[in-house]
Scaffold this active site. Sequence first.
Site, mmCIF file in Angstrom:
data_model
loop_
_atom_site.group_PDB
_atom_site.id
_atom_site.type_symbol
_atom_site.label_atom_id
_atom_site.label_comp_id
_atom_site.label_asym_id
_atom_site.label_seq_id
_atom_site.Cartn_x
_atom_site.Cartn_y
_atom_site.Cartn_z
ATOM 1 N NE ARG A 102 9.332 7.388 -1.634
ATOM 2 C CZ ARG A 102 8.620 6.670 -2.508
ATOM 3 N NH1 ARG A 102 8.267 5.447 -2.211
ATOM 4 N NH2 ARG A 102 8.284 7.181 -3.666
ATOM 5 C CG HIS A 129 5.220 11.456 -4.845
ATOM 6 N ND1 HIS A 129 6.578 11.592 -5.099
ATOM 7 C CD2 HIS A 129 4.903 10.173 -5.196
ATOM 8 C CE1 HIS A 129 7.049 10.443 -5.569
ATOM 9 N NE2 HIS A 129 6.061 9.574 -5.644
ATOM 10 C CD GLN A 132 3.745 9.321 -9.588
ATOM 11 O OE1 GLN A 132 4.554 8.562 -9.091
ATOM 12 N NE2 GLN A 132 3.244 9.129 -10.802
ATOM 13 C CG ASP A 222 -2.084 6.977 -4.425
ATOM 14 O OD1 ASP A 222 -1.611 5.827 -4.519
ATOM 15 O OD2 ASP A 222 -1.542 7.871 -3.724
ATOM 16 C CB CYS A 261 1.266 7.501 -8.321
ATOM 17 S SG CYS A 261 0.402 6.924 -6.847
ATOM 18 N NE ARG A 289 8.206 9.630 -10.532
ATOM 19 C CZ ARG A 289 8.249 9.096 -9.297
ATOM 20 N NH1 ARG A 289 7.357 8.177 -8.948
ATOM 21 N NH2 ARG A 289 9.136 9.490 -8.397
#
Length: 303
Positions: A102, A129, A132, A222, A261, A289
Amino acid sequence: MRHLIVPEDISASEIEAIFAVSQDLQAKYNAGRRDALLPGRVLALVFEKPSLRTRVSFQAAMVHLGGSSVFLGEDTGFAGSRESIADFGRVLSQYVDAIVCRTKSHDTLVSLAAASSVPVINGLSDYCHPCQALADIYTLRSHVGRVAGRTLTFVGDGNNVARSLAILCGQLGMRFVLASPKDYRFDALFRAHVQQILPNAEIVETTDPIAAVEGAAVVYTDVWASMGQEQERAKRMAAFASFQVNETLMKRCPDAIFMHCLPARRGEEVTDAVIDGPQSVVVEEAANRMHVQKGLLAWLLAR
Ligand code: CP
Ligand code: NVA
């Protein structure tokens, strides 16, 4: 050896293959079983930003698969603070079988992958991402079955999560609608890129969230200010004020599911009534996930 740096690194048929493994492992997990597909394998997690879901879902996935993980936070000297990214990647990949990373800057991730001799998985960058978006589409499938021809409406910032969903929708024959203030749309470079790699992708951009959610299978949102954009918060709060996903908006699409998310800023991009309401699948989405990443790890490491 394959990496997952951007969503388009994996084709539609490969996504199907990953989902099939994920589904099998999820069914076994729900029945109280663990399949040790990756005994003795080690996953490194290199994180420059905070995380709950990505970090713990990958770590738990490795334990369930019979392997283990090592977490490397900012004190490891990543991103050139102690040694070059190339040296870091060359050395780290001698010890582990895969790396989840990340980063603040997407370029760091690209440099790490170039130096690594093991698969590198994007655990979120400022650009995208992909893990996700994979879990989101997997979740949607479990609700609607076939996703081709369906519409995913993203209400909010044209950010890393939105870009990943737009690409995945394009790959899977879904329509992607972004409802955002004009200044927070996809940039021209991204639009040109999508046009080049997915000429048939249907991506619609609008400033009208009400029209955008009509007929949607999913309404997604988001945060308005992502990690690293904290200094823009006040400006963004004002710009996005009329883009909140609330009950009035969700009433326009009673058959849609609501996704986020997470983490969410309740009362900003989404109200409590929606995120805790009957259309919301956010907890299942977060749980997925782990299931999808198990499929991804098994697929990447069995190669
Ligand atoms: N959705 C997501 O990636 O959450 P974390 O930032 O907690 O990992
Ligand atoms: N867009 C958000 C996603 C967090 C999972 C961020 O980058 O902070």
